[in-house]
Design a protein around this motif. Structure first.
Motif, PDB file in Angstrom:
ATOM      1  N   GLU A 459      15.387  84.681  29.814  1.00  0.00           N
ATOM      2  CA  GLU A 459      16.702  84.032  29.834  1.00  0.00           C
ATOM      3  C   GLU A 459      17.427  84.301  31.147  1.00  0.00           C
ATOM      4  OE1 GLU A 459      17.722  84.059  25.049  1.00  0.00           O
ATOM      5  OE2 GLU A 459      17.968  85.896  26.228  1.00  0.00           O
ATOM      6  N   ILE A 460      17.225  85.497  31.714  1.00  0.00           N
ATOM      7  CA  ILE A 460      17.815  85.798  33.029  1.00  0.00           C
ATOM      8  C   ILE A 460      17.191  84.920  34.094  1.00  0.00           C
ATOM      9  CG2 ILE A 460      18.043  87.578  34.806  1.00  0.00           C
ATOM     10  CD1 ILE A 460      18.083  89.637  32.478  1.00  0.00           C
ATOM     11  N   PHE A 461      15.873  84.762  34.045  1.00  0.00           N
ATOM     12  CA  PHE A 461      15.187  83.914  35.028  1.00  0.00           C
ATOM     13  C   PHE A 461      15.621  82.457  34.892  1.00  0.00           C
ATOM     14  CE2 PHE A 461      11.277  86.901  35.536  1.00  0.00           C
ATOM     15  CZ  PHE A 461      12.048  87.742  36.319  1.00  0.00           C
ATOM     16  N   ASP A 462      15.885  81.988  33.671  1.00  0.00           N
ATOM     17  CA  ASP A 462      16.354  80.614  33.486  1.00  0.00           C
ATOM     18  C   ASP A 462      17.717  80.397  34.143  1.00  0.00           C
ATOM     19  OD1 ASP A 462      14.170  79.602  32.221  1.00  0.00           O
ATOM     20  OD2 ASP A 462      14.991  79.710  30.192  1.00  0.00           O
ATOM     21  N   ILE A 463      18.563  81.432  34.116  1.00  0.00           N
ATOM     22  CA  ILE A 463      19.858  81.333  34.796  1.00  0.00           C
ATOM     23  C   ILE A 463      19.642  81.125  36.282  1.00  0.00           C
ATOM     24  CG2 ILE A 463      21.890  82.685  35.476  1.00  0.00           C
ATOM     25  CD1 ILE A 463      21.886  83.872  32.644  1.00  0.00           C
ATOM     26  N   PHE A 464      18.698  81.846  36.864  1.00  0.00           N
ATOM     27  CA  PHE A 464      18.441  81.695  38.303  1.00  0.00           C
ATOM     28  C   PHE A 464      17.753  80.367  38.612  1.00  0.00           C
ATOM     29  CE2 PHE A 464      19.652  86.027  38.347  1.00  0.00           C
ATOM     30  CZ  PHE A 464      20.020  86.323  39.651  1.00  0.00           C
ATOM     31  N   ARG A 465      16.958  79.839  37.688  1.00  0.00           N
ATOM     32  CA  ARG A 465      16.366  78.505  37.908  1.00  0.00           C
ATOM     33  C   ARG A 465      17.458  77.438  37.906  1.00  0.00           C
ATOM     34  NH1 ARG A 465      12.407  80.795  34.110  1.00  0.00           N
ATOM     35  NH2 ARG A 465      10.549  81.355  35.314  1.00  0.00           N
ATOM     36  N   SER A 466      18.462  77.618  37.045  1.00  0.00           N
ATOM     37  CA  SER A 466      19.610  76.702  37.052  1.00  0.00           C
ATOM     38  C   SER A 466      20.401  76.841  38.350  1.00  0.00           C
ATOM     39  CB  SER A 466      20.524  76.986  35.851  1.00  0.00           C
ATOM     40  OG  SER A 466      19.853  76.805  34.632  1.00  0.00           O
ATOM     41  N   TRP A 467      20.524  78.064  38.821  1.00  0.00           N
ATOM     42  CA  TRP A 467      21.227  78.310  40.087  1.00  0.00           C
ATOM     43  C   TRP A 467      20.505  77.625  41.253  1.00  0.00           C
ATOM     44  CZ3 TRP A 467      25.541  79.868  42.317  1.00  0.00           C
ATOM     45  CH2 TRP A 467      25.509  80.352  43.640  1.00  0.00           C
ATOM     46  N   PRO A 483       3.887  85.068  43.422  1.00  0.00           N
ATOM     47  CA  PRO A 483       4.664  85.132  42.173  1.00  0.00           C
ATOM     48  C   PRO A 483       5.900  84.241  42.207  1.00  0.00           C
ATOM     49  CG  PRO A 483       4.048  87.330  42.906  1.00  0.00           C
ATOM     50  CD  PRO A 483       3.692  86.405  44.008  1.00  0.00           C
ATOM     51  N   ALA A 484       6.519  84.094  43.398  1.00  0.00           N
ATOM     52  CA  ALA A 484       7.706  83.249  43.512  1.00  0.00           C
ATOM     53  C   ALA A 484       7.377  81.797  43.169  1.00  0.00           C
ATOM     54  CB  ALA A 484       8.284  83.345  44.922  1.00  0.00           C
ATOM     55  N   HIS A 485       6.220  81.315  43.608  1.00  0.00           N
ATOM     56  CA  HIS A 485       5.812  79.937  43.323  1.00  0.00           C
ATOM     57  C   HIS A 485       5.641  79.736  41.816  1.00  0.00           C
ATOM     58  CE1 HIS A 485       3.081  76.436  43.040  1.00  0.00           C
ATOM     59  NE2 HIS A 485       3.739  76.017  44.123  1.00  0.00           N
ATOM     60  N   ARG A 486       5.059  80.709  41.140  1.00  0.00           N
ATOM     61  CA  ARG A 486       4.851  80.593  39.692  1.00  0.00           C
ATOM     62  C   ARG A 486       6.179  80.651  38.935  1.00  0.00           C
ATOM     63  NH1 ARG A 486       0.197  83.687  41.176  1.00  0.00           N
ATOM     64  NH2 ARG A 486       1.243  85.669  40.744  1.00  0.00           N
ATOM     65  N   LEU A 487       7.128  81.443  39.442  1.00  0.00           N
ATOM     66  CA  LEU A 487       8.448  81.497  38.815  1.00  0.00           C
ATOM     67  C   LEU A 487       9.208  80.189  38.990  1.00  0.00           C
ATOM     68  CD1 LEU A 487       9.606  85.095  39.872  1.00  0.00           C
ATOM     69  CD2 LEU A 487       9.088  84.343  37.544  1.00  0.00           C
ATOM     70  N   LEU A 488       9.055  79.578  40.182  1.00  0.00           N
ATOM     71  CA  LEU A 488       9.785  78.348  40.475  1.00  0.00           C
ATOM     72  C   LEU A 488       9.196  77.130  39.784  1.00  0.00           C
ATOM     73  CD1 LEU A 488      10.362  78.992  44.276  1.00  0.00           C
ATOM     74  CD2 LEU A 488      12.161  78.754  42.564  1.00  0.00           C
ATOM     75  N   GLU A 489       7.930  77.207  39.419  1.00  0.00           N
ATOM     76  CA  GLU A 489       7.279  76.066  38.765  1.00  0.00           C
ATOM     77  C   GLU A 489       7.874  75.759  37.391  1.00  0.00           C
ATOM     78  OE1 GLU A 489       3.102  77.024  38.738  1.00  0.00           O
ATOM     79  OE2 GLU A 489       2.675  75.426  40.181  1.00  0.00           O
ATOM     80  N   LYS A 490       8.396  76.773  36.723  1.00  0.00           N
ATOM     81  CA  LYS A 490       8.921  76.591  35.369  1.00  0.00           C
ATOM     82  C   LYS A 490      10.309  75.959  35.412  1.00  0.00           C
ATOM     83  CE  LYS A 490       6.460  80.428  33.234  1.00  0.00           C
ATOM     84  NZ  LYS A 490       6.607  81.645  32.387  1.00  0.00           N
ATOM     85  N   GLU A 491      10.570  75.119  34.406  1.00  0.00           N
ATOM     86  CA  GLU A 491      11.884  74.512  34.267  1.00  0.00           C
ATOM     87  C   GLU A 491      12.730  75.370  33.311  1.00  0.00           C
ATOM     88  OE1 GLU A 491      13.390  71.797  35.631  1.00  0.00           O
ATOM     89  OE2 GLU A 491      11.659  71.734  36.985  1.00  0.00           O
ATOM     90  N   PRO A 492      14.030  75.486  33.561  1.00  0.00           N
ATOM     91  CA  PRO A 492      14.879  76.263  32.631  1.00  0.00           C
ATOM     92  C   PRO A 492      14.976  75.591  31.272  1.00  0.00           C
ATOM     93  CG  PRO A 492      16.229  75.121  34.257  1.00  0.00           C
ATOM     94  CD  PRO A 492      14.794  74.935  34.687  1.00  0.00           C
ATOM     95  N   LYS A 493      14.882  76.365  30.217  1.00  0.00           N
ATOM     96  CA  LYS A 493      14.993  75.820  28.857  1.00  0.00           C
ATOM     97  C   LYS A 493      16.429  75.439  28.536  1.00  0.00           C
ATOM     98  CE  LYS A 493      11.066  78.513  27.170  1.00  0.00           C
ATOM     99  NZ  LYS A 493      10.611  79.575  26.221  1.00  0.00           N
ATOM    100  N   VAL A 494      17.373  76.155  29.157  1.00  0.00           N
ATOM    101  CA  VAL A 494      18.797  75.880  28.952  1.00  0.00           C
ATOM    102  C   VAL A 494      19.488  75.894  30.306  1.00  0.00           C
ATOM    103  CG1 VAL A 494      20.932  76.647  27.834  1.00  0.00           C
ATOM    104  CG2 VAL A 494      18.748  76.956  26.663  1.00  0.00           C
TER     105      VAL A 494
END
Length: 555
Positions: A459-467, A483-494
């Motif tokens: 949920e914290i990572f989703d906040i940063f994806r929204s940011w 690892p940054a590329h794999r984190l950025l590939e995901k879309e935030p659920k909320v």
């Protein structure tokens, strides 16, 4: 007590803290002036603990007296009705006897110069005597000199003087504490402040403290507790593996608490952490010890192992056991412990596919008692002039009091932003996004700009994806295998809401909190252990830099 300072002998230097004075000779005994904050906090915590202990014991005593009086009245009931009327007319109000406060005994197992024991004797009321011990003959000689300097030496048997006496002993600390483990010889407070780890002394310490007694522990071996450089040493000292992450200083506290808890449990005793602080280059803990076999069984539910991602520092806790309660119609409560068998729940981090490493087992329950910390803060409000580091004490204790008890570790926006290679959002924006998401938020005393929250790492990572959607990242500069590329590939659920939340005010108020030690001299830090008989000691080289004043509103 007023101390008259004599002329300083040649070869000595005078060190003063509050109204206590000691003479120091080169390399005779170890003293770190930087730890004045440690000593100030210890005096305040022991004073507040003793006041609360007195109130608790007085309430129990008065209740017992009332029951005795009621029982006597019932046994002396007149037999005839006319006698009842006559006795009621003559009945006088019952006056309960006065409760006299029992004086405390404090044992400092590793006293060195004796400064801490001297301060306890001078600044803590209702203390019978302080036992100051050290293995070094040079240190005990220094203690006796400093104790006499402050007028706290032995009281003659013919004297009627009423004051606290500091009694010096020379010998092994564990032997001394084991000699006090019988119930009629136990002491009220044990203070362990060694050079390095306190692990060898903990088993003896938990045995010689009275029920509801206080154990004060300092460990300065953060190179072992807060890094993975010496994991095998950490396991041998503390029975758990450390964490390599930004929240390693909180895991250090939890490893020490685990050691104290398991040591106490062997003797049917449980621990209650009152205050656990990560300070500069060491940790300092104040723990209540009491005998309670039922609570000892529950200790397994407050112990967890953690699986920590090497790349994004996500952590996944695995409690040793869970407790379920079954209440019968009669009111009896049965406790059932369900243990967690099997391997870790996953092989790789679900967020970035990084490698997971095990840490712990360590204490996973609360590390502070907010009610106790609040009482220490109340004490500081009316007695701040008694402590040289009062402003820093207020700042750190205020943050510690507000920490979330159910969140095991903290994070900082700067570190998470580094994982995503993005611009760092402000403290207020991250706090507001968490609050809008329905999560609780607080700071952590262990790191500037830190958050503790009930939100999961995902949920914290989703906040940063929204940011990042509002502040895009140049992805062409990021390796597809990182690892940054794999984190950025995901879309935030909320989608996160960064609008200022009404409840973020206390977290982002512009109150300056002095939380870190002001540099008293160049290269300040843990200091170098004294070695008797040598010509001097090498200057300390370890240094941990921090901002001196933290403003709550961070941008």
């Amino acid at each position: 007590m007023t101390t008259v300072i004599p002329e300083i002998p040649e070869g000595f230097t005078l060190h003063t803290e509050n109204n206590s004075h000691i003479l120091l000779a080169s390399n005779e005994a170890f003293l770190n002036p930087v730890q004045e904050f440690n000593r100030d906090t210890s005096v305040a915590c022991i004073r507040v603990w003793s006041e609360e202990l007195y109130k608790t014991k007085k309430e129990k005593w008065l209740l017992a007296q009332e029951r005795k009086q009621a029982k006597k009245k019932q046994n002396k009931r007149p037999k005839l009705e006319e006698d009842v009327e006559e006795s009621e007319a003559k009945e006088m109000p019952v006056t309960l006897p006065q409760y006299s406060q029992r004086k405390l005994v404090i044992l400092e197992a590793l006293s060195a110069t004796g400064l801490r024991s001297i301060r306890y004797a001078k600044e803590i009321p209702h203390v019978s005597h302080v036992i100051a011990n050290d293995l070094s003959a040079a240190a005990t000689a220094a203690m006796r000199r400093n104790i006499d300097l402050n007028g706290l030496g032995p009281i003659p048997s013919t004297s009627t003087e009423k004051r606290t006496e500091v009694r010096v002993t020379e010998g092994d600390a564990c032997t001394l504490m084991y000699n006090h483990r019988e119930s009629n010889k136990r002491v009220d407070v044990v203070d362990l402040d060694p050079y390095g780890t306190a692990a060898p002394f903990i088993d003896a310490a938990v045995q010689c403290v009275k029920d509801d007694g206080l154990l004060c522990v300092t460990c300065t071996d953060l190179a072992v507790l807060a890094t993975t450089n010496y994991s095998e040493k950490c396991f041998s000292n503390y029975g758990g593996l450390p964490i390599k992450s930004e929240y390693c200083h909180e895991s250090a506290l939890r490893l020490v608490l685990h050691t104290v808890s398991t040591s106490a449990a062997r003797y049917g005793r449980c621990i209650e952490p009152l205050l656990s602080l990560s300070i500069d280059f060491y940790v300092r803990l104040f723990i209540r010890i009491r005998t309670a076999p039922v609570e000892v069984k529950k200790a397994v539910t407050k112990t967890s192992t953690y699986w920590v991602c090497t790349d994004c520092q996500s952590f996944y806790g695995q409690p040793m056991a869970k407790l379920t309660e079954k209440i019968h119609p009669s009111g009896t409560v049965n406790h059932t412990f369900k243990f967690q068998p099997g391997p870790p729940v996953m092989d790789k981090c679900p967020e970035c596919e990084g490698v997971l490493h095990m840490a712990g087992p360590m204490w996973s329950g609360p590390i502070h008692d907010p009610a106790f910390v609040g009482k220490v803060l109340e004490h500081l409000e009316t007695n701040d002039k008694l402590y040289g580091t009062a402003s820093r004490m207020k700042g750190m204790l205020t943050v510690a009091k507000e920490e979330l008890p159910d969140s095991p570790f903290y994070f900082t926006a700067t570190r998470v932003a580094n994982f995503f290679h993005c611009v760092t959002p402000s403290f207020a924006e991250v706090a507001s996004a968490l609050l809008h998401g329905g999560h609780k938020v607080s700071r952590s005393h262990a790191s500037a700009g830190s958050f503790k929250t009930t939100a999961t790492r995902a949920e914290i990572f989703d906040i940063f994806r929204s940011w990042i959607k509002l502040n895009p990242v140049k992805r062409e500069n990021i390796s597809p295998t990182s690892p940054a590329h794999r984190l950025l590939e995901k879309e935030p659920k909320v989608e996160a809401n960064f609008t200022k939340h009404p409840d973020s005010g206390p977290l982002t108020s512009k109150i300056k909190l002095v939380r870190y030690q002001e540099n008293p001299k160049p290269n300040w830090g843990p200091g170098t252990k004294a070695v008797s008989g040598t010509g001097g000691s090498k200057p300390p080289t370890a240094k941990r830099k921090h901002d001196q004043v933290e403003e709550s509103e961070e941008t």
